[in-house]
Scaffold this motif. Structure first.
Motif, PDB file in Angstrom:
ATOM      1  N   THR A 123       7.542  13.954  -9.329  1.00 21.72           N
ATOM      2  CA  THR A 123       8.338  14.119 -10.546  1.00 21.72           C
ATOM      3  C   THR A 123       8.401  15.592 -10.927  1.00 21.72           C
ATOM      4  OG1 THR A 123       6.453  13.856 -12.017  1.00 21.72           O
ATOM      5  CG2 THR A 123       7.590  11.860 -11.338  1.00 21.72           C
ATOM      6  N   ARG A 124       9.314  15.886 -11.833  1.00 22.01           N
ATOM      7  CA  ARG A 124       9.446  17.254 -12.322  1.00 22.01           C
ATOM      8  C   ARG A 124       9.322  17.272 -13.847  1.00 22.01           C
ATOM      9  NH1 ARG A 124      14.486  20.034  -8.986  1.00 22.01           N
ATOM     10  NH2 ARG A 124      13.545  19.877  -6.896  1.00 22.01           N
ATOM     11  N   GLY A 125       8.652  18.327 -14.328  1.00 24.28           N
ATOM     12  CA  GLY A 125       8.511  18.472 -15.771  1.00 24.28           C
ATOM     13  C   GLY A 125       7.779  17.324 -16.420  1.00 24.28           C
ATOM     14  N   SER A 126       6.867  16.731 -15.691  1.00 28.60           N
ATOM     15  CA  SER A 126       6.155  15.547 -16.186  1.00 28.60           C
ATOM     16  C   SER A 126       4.781  15.916 -16.706  1.00 28.60           C
ATOM     17  CB  SER A 126       6.045  14.506 -15.078  1.00 28.60           C
ATOM     18  OG  SER A 126       5.414  15.072 -13.935  1.00 28.60           O
ATOM     19  N   GLU A 177      10.561   7.754 -19.702  1.00 30.01           N
ATOM     20  CA  GLU A 177       9.611   6.729 -20.116  1.00 30.01           C
ATOM     21  C   GLU A 177       8.201   7.148 -19.731  1.00 30.01           C
ATOM     22  OE1 GLU A 177      12.400   2.740 -19.597  1.00 30.01           O
ATOM     23  OE2 GLU A 177      10.998   3.334 -18.007  1.00 30.01           O
ATOM     24  N   VAL A 178       7.264   6.435 -20.337  1.00 25.52           N
ATOM     25  CA  VAL A 178       5.858   6.660 -20.025  1.00 25.52           C
ATOM     26  C   VAL A 178       5.361   5.435 -19.268  1.00 25.52           C
ATOM     27  CG1 VAL A 178       3.550   7.046 -20.926  1.00 25.52           C
ATOM     28  CG2 VAL A 178       5.519   8.096 -22.083  1.00 25.52           C
ATOM     29  N   GLY A 185      12.673  11.544 -15.902  1.00 30.41           N
ATOM     30  CA  GLY A 185      13.526  10.683 -15.093  1.00 30.41           C
ATOM     31  C   GLY A 185      13.094   9.228 -15.082  1.00 30.41           C
ATOM     32  N   GLY A 186      11.966   8.901 -15.708  1.00 32.86           N
ATOM     33  CA  GLY A 186      11.512   7.520 -15.776  1.00 32.86           C
ATOM     34  C   GLY A 186      10.770   7.052 -14.557  1.00 32.86           C
ATOM     35  N   GLU A 187      10.215   7.982 -13.753  1.00 31.20           N
ATOM     36  CA  GLU A 187       9.501   7.569 -12.547  1.00 31.20           C
ATOM     37  C   GLU A 187       8.021   7.275 -12.790  1.00 31.20           C
ATOM     38  OE1 GLU A 187      12.568  10.806 -11.603  1.00 31.20           O
ATOM     39  OE2 GLU A 187      10.832  10.610 -12.916  1.00 31.20           O
ATOM     40  N   GLY A 188       7.590   7.284 -14.021  1.00 25.67           N
ATOM     41  CA  GLY A 188       6.167   7.127 -14.313  1.00 25.67           C
ATOM     42  C   GLY A 188       5.598   5.816 -13.833  1.00 25.67           C
ATOM     43  N   GLY A 189       6.369   4.731 -13.982  1.00 27.74           N
ATOM     44  CA  GLY A 189       5.871   3.431 -13.558  1.00 27.74           C
ATOM     45  C   GLY A 189       5.550   3.391 -12.089  1.00 27.74           C
ATOM     46  N   ALA A 190       6.318   4.115 -11.266  1.00 25.85           N
ATOM     47  CA  ALA A 190       6.096   4.117  -9.827  1.00 25.85           C
ATOM     48  C   ALA A 190       4.908   4.980  -9.441  1.00 25.85           C
ATOM     49  CB  ALA A 190       7.357   4.604  -9.118  1.00 25.85           C
ATOM     50  N   VAL A 191       4.419   5.803 -10.363  1.00 28.90           N
ATOM     51  CA  VAL A 191       3.313   6.728 -10.078  1.00 28.90           C
ATOM     52  C   VAL A 191       1.977   6.196 -10.580  1.00 28.90           C
ATOM     53  CG1 VAL A 191       2.398   9.021 -10.592  1.00 28.90           C
ATOM     54  CG2 VAL A 191       4.834   8.743 -10.074  1.00 28.90           C
ATOM     55  N   ALA A 192       1.999   5.533 -11.723  1.00 25.05           N
ATOM     56  CA  ALA A 192       0.749   5.169 -12.386  1.00 25.05           C
ATOM     57  C   ALA A 192      -0.081   4.177 -11.583  1.00 25.05           C
ATOM     58  CB  ALA A 192       1.056   4.609 -13.775  1.00 25.05           C
ATOM     59  N   ALA A 193       0.532   3.099 -11.103  1.00 22.60           N
ATOM     60  CA  ALA A 193      -0.236   2.064 -10.397  1.00 22.60           C
ATOM     61  C   ALA A 193      -0.848   2.582  -9.103  1.00 22.60           C
ATOM     62  CB  ALA A 193       0.649   0.857 -10.143  1.00 22.60           C
ATOM     63  N   PRO A 194      -0.090   3.279  -8.236  1.00 22.72           N
ATOM     64  CA  PRO A 194      -0.721   3.802  -7.018  1.00 22.72           C
ATOM     65  C   PRO A 194      -1.838   4.801  -7.314  1.00 22.72           C
ATOM     66  CG  PRO A 194       1.665   3.783  -6.788  1.00 22.72           C
ATOM     67  CD  PRO A 194       1.369   3.481  -8.223  1.00 22.72           C
ATOM     68  N   ALA A 195      -1.627   5.617  -8.343  1.00 22.94           N
ATOM     69  CA  ALA A 195      -2.680   6.579  -8.702  1.00 22.94           C
ATOM     70  C   ALA A 195      -3.944   5.844  -9.141  1.00 22.94           C
ATOM     71  CB  ALA A 195      -2.182   7.505  -9.803  1.00 22.94           C
ATOM     72  N   PHE A 196      -3.762   4.761  -9.903  1.00 24.97           N
ATOM     73  CA  PHE A 196      -4.913   3.960 -10.314  1.00 24.97           C
ATOM     74  C   PHE A 196      -5.650   3.419  -9.098  1.00 24.97           C
ATOM     75  CE2 PHE A 196      -6.592  -0.301 -10.777  1.00 24.97           C
ATOM     76  CZ  PHE A 196      -7.513  -0.151 -11.801  1.00 24.97           C
ATOM     77  N   ARG A 197      -4.929   2.896  -8.148  1.00 24.92           N
ATOM     78  CA  ARG A 197      -5.553   2.290  -6.977  1.00 24.92           C
ATOM     79  C   ARG A 197      -6.451   3.301  -6.262  1.00 24.92           C
ATOM     80  NH1 ARG A 197      -1.205   1.096  -4.220  1.00 24.92           N
ATOM     81  NH2 ARG A 197      -1.296   2.966  -2.931  1.00 24.92           N
ATOM     82  N   GLU A 198      -5.957   4.504  -6.054  1.00 27.37           N
ATOM     83  CA  GLU A 198      -6.754   5.507  -5.346  1.00 27.37           C
ATOM     84  C   GLU A 198      -7.981   5.930  -6.162  1.00 27.37           C
ATOM     85  OE1 GLU A 198      -4.838   8.732  -3.239  1.00 27.37           O
ATOM     86  OE2 GLU A 198      -2.882   7.813  -3.592  1.00 27.37           O
ATOM     87  N   MET A 199      -7.774   6.118  -7.443  1.00 25.21           N
ATOM     88  CA  MET A 199      -8.899   6.562  -8.293  1.00 25.21           C
ATOM     89  C   MET A 199      -9.979   5.488  -8.393  1.00 25.21           C
ATOM     90  SD  MET A 199      -6.957   8.512 -11.432  1.00 25.21           S
ATOM     91  CE  MET A 199      -5.749   9.801 -11.141  1.00 25.21           C
ATOM     92  N   MET A 200      -9.567   4.247  -8.625  1.00 27.44           N
ATOM     93  CA  MET A 200     -10.545   3.185  -8.737  1.00 27.44           C
ATOM     94  C   MET A 200     -11.248   2.959  -7.409  1.00 27.44           C
ATOM     95  SD  MET A 200     -12.205   0.989 -10.521  1.00 27.44           S
ATOM     96  CE  MET A 200     -11.363   0.603 -12.061  1.00 27.44           C
TER      97      MET A 200
END
Length: 741
Positions: free
Chosen positions: A401-404, A676-677, A701-716
């Protein structure tokens, strides 16, 4: 003894008796008639009078009719040297000598007859002398006037040399005593005043920096600490050419020539009028570079021991740690929040120096040193390795994403300890001035305020379970949309009016089903549970400037609020607040205040644990376990196209995960921002959760939903492996029906 008469005696014929000084009795040696010479002086008595003058009566005959007379009382010879002669002779007189003088005064060859003298009063030397008579025919004698009786006076005492010696000695002792007292007074009482008279012009003050406390992670690894360095300073009174000096120092200190020259300008200290002898030119200079500066031999330029703040990880936890100024004063983050604890108390050295070529400390001169007191250190709950991985994962995912803006939080659900807290974008805390925007230095987890969106639904369902509005087996018909006030609310996974289970509503994030349950719960009870879960107030984690978020008060609810608030809109919250709410669900319904500070360490090494976190019960353990089980549907339900749960991308292989996705909005100064967040908050292992991970991503651009879940998976996944948590037993994973028959 009968008083003597002052009248002269007369004989029987009435004639006056002749005086021995009348006639030819004058002394040829004296040159005056009737005046005795040195022989007469020897006839004085010890009292200073002759027998003749003392009242003795001498009778002498001249020829056959010698005249008899008595010398008048108090009569004198009129010789001015007689007193001195009297002293020389000792005041002794003989009657014979006196008789001879009387005979000589009466005439030659006349027989002398001596009459015994009778005791008489001896007159003093200051009695009036008799009038001297001139030679010539004698006048008829008149009766002598009666002379007044005068009180006799004592003769003056002669000078006493011993008395003069004593007096002189006393005067000399008094003089030396006065001088001695004055010297003692000057050496004791007035010494400080005279010594300090010019002290201000000779004093130089050098600050002794106090070592700033370090900040460690939970394992004792340093996240930021101080290292020895040097500071460069100038004495403007000794700098000969400030512009030439500035040109030599500029490339070595990395400062403009104009800035250095201005600091070396001569000025007076405020309030004292004395010239300043100390001005900082640079702080935290490397020791090697300081040696090069001293090798230049510049007049008025010196270096002294200093410290420099060093951040080993550069951007590691930079948004948490913050940074300090060149004077070692905390400006942002934990450095600012705990500045008083970390900074310590600097020392100071004041000493006398010479001037000119003797500009060095004066041996034996005034010197006063106040030793610095090092600051205390902080031990955080942060795990350095986990922090690094969370920052790396978040940064990699945000690269799409940009400017996020992104934030991630990892909590220990049972203790409330913050194990990692990452922000995007980050910055290098060792060089904070390289960041142009202050917002880039903010900690997003505590300052990023958003509408949480659907992750708020876990609070709504938890309150409904606790209040008995629903049970895990509740099934409700769910329409595709509902209108509250003038606002329609729809579902992204339409149920088409079919009966849907509670786990299905969570798996498909049904807005309509959640609003129907909230209507049964009621506005007031929902607000009460929002507060119990920690919304609407700062968590008190320890970060400065933490946002409190905001809950919509009951008196501000509109008709549409009954639809927006249950699904996480018209609610302001931070990522940390929402992570703490999910940690209460993971902790069997007990809310534990999240916190960053583990303990403080004083300069002596004594460790003091931080205050115990706030704890309160929100849900019963039974209802918390039921809610966790229903939230597992979000990462497990996959019934084919169109019937897949929203959080499948957050599933962690080998572990049961309970969590919720969310799509919210962002407002800045009351204005909605584009995009969106997207968020995901989950816990694992779901059967007995130990850790909670929350990820929030805002993208225009509203790409947050596509980023949050995968990031959670790796962190957890990394968190579970890092702390060696055994995998879940797969045979115990629940099976859910979304649309029961």
């Amino acid at each position: 003894m009968p008083p003597r008469s002052d009248e002269p005696r007369r004989d029987a014929t009435g004639s006056r008796r002749g005086s021995s000084r009348s006639g030819r009795g004058g002394d040829p040696r004296s040159g005056e008639p009737g005046v005795g010479g040195i022989s007469d002086a020897r006839a004085y008595t010890p009292r200073g009078r002759t027998i003749r003058e003392g009242g003795g009566t001498a009778r002498a005959g001249v020829g056959g009719g010698a005249e008899q007379r008595r010398t008048p009382r108090g009569g004198r010879s009129g010789d001015p040297f007689r007193p001195a002669l009297q002293v020389l002779d000792g005041g002794r007189a003989g009657a014979t000598r006196a008789g001879r003088r009387e005979a000589a005064a009466g005439g030659r060859g006349a027989p002398v007859r001596t009459v015994s003298a009778r005791p008489v009063r001896e007159p003093f030397d200051d009695d009036e002398p008799p009038l001297r008579r001139r030679p010539g025919p004698r006048r008829p004698e008149r009766p002598a006037a009666r002379r007044p009786v005068r009180k006799p006076r004592r003769p003056p005492k002669l000078a006493d040399p011993r008395r003069r010696l004593r007096l002189g000695t006393l005067l000399a002792l008094a003089l030396f005593t006065t001088i001695g007292i004055r010297l003692i007074y000057l050496q004791t009482v007035d010494t400080p005043a005279f010594a300090d008279g010019g002290l201000g012009k000779r004093l130089t003050v050098v600050e002794l920096p106090a070592a700033r406390g370090a900040i460690y992670d939970r394992t004792g690894a340093p996240l930021v600490h101080s290292v020895e360095a040097r500071y460069v300073y100038a004495d403007p009174t000794l700098v000969k050419d400030r512009f030439a000096t500035a040109r030599q120092l500029s490339p070595m200190l990395g400062r403009p020539v104009s800035e250095l020259a201005e600091k070396m300008k001569r000025r007076n200290l405020p309030g004292t009028g004395t010239p300043s002898q100390f001005e900082y030119l640079a702080r935290g200079v490397d020791i090697d570079k300081a040696k090069q500066i001293m090798a230049l031999g510049l007049d008025g330029i010196s270096v002294h021991r200093d410290e420099r703040r060093e951040v080993p990880g550069n951007d590691l936890a930079a948004n948490l740690l913050g940074f300090v100024s060149s004077d070692m004063v905390g400006l942002e983050g934990l450095e600012a929040k705990y500045d008083d604890l970390l900074r310590g108390q600097p020392g100071r050295k004041r000493y006398e120096v010479g001037r000119g070529d003797l500009a060095a400390p004066i041996p034996g001169g005034y010197s006063e040193t106040t030793q610095p007191k090092p600051g205390s250190s902080l031990a955080l709950t942060i795990d350095r390795d986990l922090q690094f991985q969370c920052q790396r994962i978040l940064s990699d995912q945000m690269a799409q994403t940009r400017g996020s803006v992104g934030a991630a939080v990892v909590l220990d659900s049972s203790t409330g300890e913050v194990l990692a807290q990452a922000s995007y974008p980050g910055y290098n805390a060792a060089a904070p001035t390289e960041v142009s925007s202050p917002t880039d230095r903010e900690d997003a987890a505590t300052s990023f305020v958003v509408d949480p969106g659907s992750i708020h639904k876990a609070i709504t369902y938890g309150a409904a379970l606790q209040e008995g509005v629903i049970t895990p087996d509740t099934v409700l018909p769910v329409a595709n949309s509902v209108i509250m006030g003038d606002t329609p609310f729809t579902d992204t996974h339409p149920a088409n009016g079919r009966r849907m289970s509670i786990p299905g509503m969570l798996a498909f994030s049904s807005n309509v089903g959640t609003i129907e349950i909230a209507e049964k719960l009621g506005r007031d009870r929902l607000i009460d549970y929002q507060k119990r879960f920690g919304l609407g107030q700062p968590t008190g984690e320890g970060m400065p400037g933490e946002a409190s978020g905001r809950l919509l008060p009951a008196n501000e609810w509109s008709d549409s609020s009954y639809g927006s608030v249950p699904i996480g809109h018209s609610v302001d919250a931070t990522p940390l607040q929402m992570a703490a709410a999910y940690a209460a669900i993971a902790n069997d319904g007990t809310y534990v205040q999240p916190h960053l500070i583990k303990e403080t360490i004083d300069p002596a090494g004594k460790r003091t644990p931080a205050a115990a976190p706030v704890r309160r019960s929100v849900l019963s353990p039974k209802h918390a376990a039921e809610l966790r089980r229903m939230l597992e549907a979000v990462t497990t339900v996959d019934n084919g196209p169109g019937e897949r749960a929203t959080g499948l991308a957050a599933a962690v292989p080998g572990y049961r995960v309970a969590g919720k996705t969310g799509t919210g909005l962002r407002y800045v100064d009351g204005k909605r921002q584009p995009g969106e967040v997207g968020s995901f908050i989950g816990m694992a292992p779901a059967e007995k959760p130990r850790y909670v991970v929350a990820v929030f991503v805002w993208s225009p651009g509203g790409e947050g939903g596509a980023v949050a879940a995968p990031a959670f998976r790796e962190m957890m996944g990394f968190t579970l492996h890092h702390y060696r948590v055994p995998p879940s037993a797969t045979d115990k994973s629940p099976k859910f029906e979304v649309f029961p028959r």
